[in-house]
Design a protein around this motif. Structure first.
Motif, PDB file in Angstrom:
ATOM      1  N   ARG A   1      -5.332   4.694  -5.516  1.00  0.00           N
ATOM      2  CA  ARG A   1      -6.340   5.432  -6.267  1.00  0.00           C
ATOM      3  C   ARG A   1      -5.835   6.833  -6.607  1.00  0.00           C
ATOM      4  NH1 ARG A   1     -11.312   5.857  -8.021  1.00  0.00           N
ATOM      5  NH2 ARG A   1     -12.467   7.811  -7.828  1.00  0.00           N
ATOM      6  N   ARG A   2      -5.146   7.477  -5.660  1.00  0.00           N
ATOM      7  CA  ARG A   2      -4.632   8.822  -5.916  1.00  0.00           C
ATOM      8  C   ARG A   2      -3.604   8.802  -7.049  1.00  0.00           C
ATOM      9  NH1 ARG A   2      -3.651   9.800  -1.191  1.00  0.00           N
ATOM     10  NH2 ARG A   2      -1.440   9.171  -1.086  1.00  0.00           N
TER      11      ARG A   2
ATOM     12  N   SER B   1       0.821  -1.214   0.000  1.00  0.00           N
ATOM     13  CA  SER B   1       0.000   0.000   0.000  1.00  0.00           C
ATOM     14  C   SER B   1       0.849   1.255   0.000  1.00  0.00           C
ATOM     15  CB  SER B   1      -0.932   0.011   1.218  1.00  0.00           C
ATOM     16  OG  SER B   1      -0.181   0.079   2.419  1.00  0.00           O
TER      17      SER B   1
ATOM     18  N   CYS C   1      -6.381   0.721  -2.405  1.00  0.00           N
ATOM     19  CA  CYS C   1      -6.249   1.602  -1.247  1.00  0.00           C
ATOM     20  C   CYS C   1      -6.259   3.045  -1.731  1.00  0.00           C
ATOM     21  CB  CYS C   1      -4.968   1.298  -0.464  1.00  0.00           C
ATOM     22  SG  CYS C   1      -3.452   1.579  -1.415  1.00  0.00           S
ATOM     23  N   LYS C   2      -6.306   3.996  -0.798  1.00  0.00           N
ATOM     24  CA  LYS C   2      -6.381   5.409  -1.159  1.00  0.00           C
ATOM     25  C   LYS C   2      -5.139   5.862  -1.926  1.00  0.00           C
ATOM     26  CE  LYS C   2      -9.427   6.838   2.633  1.00  0.00           C
ATOM     27  NZ  LYS C   2      -9.566   7.722   3.822  1.00  0.00           N
ATOM     28  N   HIS C   3      -3.968   5.381  -1.512  1.00  0.00           N
ATOM     29  CA  HIS C   3      -2.717   5.770  -2.176  1.00  0.00           C
ATOM     30  C   HIS C   3      -2.723   5.322  -3.633  1.00  0.00           C
ATOM     31  CE1 HIS C   3       1.446   6.498  -3.031  1.00  0.00           C
ATOM     32  NE2 HIS C   3       1.743   5.214  -3.130  1.00  0.00           N
TER      33      HIS C   3
ATOM     34  N   SER D   1      -7.032   0.487  -8.756  1.00  0.00           N
ATOM     35  CA  SER D   1      -7.157   1.759  -8.053  1.00  0.00           C
ATOM     36  C   SER D   1      -7.992   1.634  -6.784  1.00  0.00           C
ATOM     37  CB  SER D   1      -7.780   2.811  -8.972  1.00  0.00           C
ATOM     38  OG  SER D   1      -9.127   2.483  -9.268  1.00  0.00           O
TER      39      SER D   1
END
Length: 327
Positions: free
Chosen positions: A39-40, A8, A35-37, A32
């Protein structure tokens, strides 16, 4: 034992390179969502899918496939709202018509640059030359305006149905006498160095404007005609006919690789409010004799098509076995 790696927190540069190698849209969406990372990073490195614009008199809505509602959108100048879009070109260029401009213009929604287009077409009537107003229906462009190879072709309403323009010309130019001009062409595109127009009879008319040496304000037009029926021109086999109660719209576009010219047929039912019944997709195949051609069924597996007048685009999803989609 060594601790398991924390994927992650994979470095952004390395993750960006990985995302650029994922050609399949569905795989990018799944990756994506890890995790948030991730997806960003995925949103910072978008695939080469287009922005979709829906112009209206009230304003312009735009949405980027695989973008999300919170992704920054193009900054659209206020003067563009209510404009009529006649065609698009890679790099953010559009041919647009706006009442406030009293004419048409090449507009770049990325940079805000606007290149005015003439509002009149030159029509030679020996011994005089008339300059008549022109209303563009659809238009295609060969290269960006800053390029020396830029030529705009337009299907128009009025005294002429086809006209050409390049930077440096004060008026549009219609093809000279002897050039076949379709009066009911449905679509126009630029492919392989030629402008291609398609008629309801599925006749193809191709134009290659060439800039005259020493005279940037004039063009020499070469042309070819592929006809579905008749004699005296390049011959072409027809596709499936329209069934009773159906109407069909035809769209032209280059394939994702640029190697083929595609025709999309959209069958609609006028009695049902114009509801779409089905699509058929064909690629142009030229015979070795150079005088005949045929439309052949085009495999849609792994393909993604967006169709509209003079703004159609084709993309590969990266998975040959996945379904094809048309928007």
């Amino acid at each position: 034992m060594a601790a398991a790696a924390d994927w992650s927190s994979l470095h952004q540069d390395l993750l960006s390179r990985i995302f650029l190698l994922i050609a399949c849209l569905a795989d990018r969406v799944r990756a994506s969502a890890a995790c948030k990372h991730w997806r960003r990073v995925a949103l910072d490195d978008p695939p080469t899918l287009p922005w979709l614009l829906t112009p209206s008199t009230a304003g312009i809505s735009c949405y980027r496939i695989f973008g999300g509602l919170d992704h920054p959108r193009p900054s659209i100048p206020g003067e563009v709202h209510g404009a009529r879009f006649c065609g698009s070109f890679p790099g953010g260029w559009f041919v647009a018509a706006q009442h406030d401009w009293r004419a048409h213009a090449l507009l770049n929604l990325r940079s805000g640059e606007r290149v005015p287009l003439p509002g009149r077409v030159r029509i030679p009537l020996y011994p005089i030359v008339l300059k008549c107003p022109i209303v563009i229906r659809v238009a295609a462009m060969s290269a960006p305006p800053s390029s020396g190879a830029c030529v705009v072709a337009a299907l128009a309403s009025g005294p002429t149905t086809l006209a050409f323009w390049r930077p440096g010309m004060d008026c549009w130019s219609q093809p000279p006498m002897g050039i076949v001009v379709p009066h009911n062409a449905q679509d126009l595109t630029y492919h392989d160095g030629w402008f291609w127009a398609i008629t309801p009879a599925e006749n193809l008319v191709c134009y290659k404007p060439e800039i005259n040496d020493g005279d940037a304000a004039s063009l020499t037009i070469r042309h070819l005609v592929y006809k579905s029926h008749g004699h005296g021109h390049h011959q072409m086999t027809t596709t499936t006919p329209t069934a009773p109660g159906e109407a069909v719209s035809r769209y032209l576009l280059p394939s994702a690789s640029g190697a083929d010219l595609l025709m999309v047929k959209r069958f609609v039912a006028p009695a049902r409010g114009g509801a779409t019944l089905r699509f058929e997709v064909f690629s142009l195949h030229k015979e070795q004799d150079g005088r005949s051609a045929s439309w052949r069924s085009y495999p849609m597996s792994g393909r993604l098509l967006f169709v509209g007048r003079s703004c159609s685009k084709s993309f590969d999803t990266g998975h040959a076995g996945s379904p094809g989609y048309i928007y």
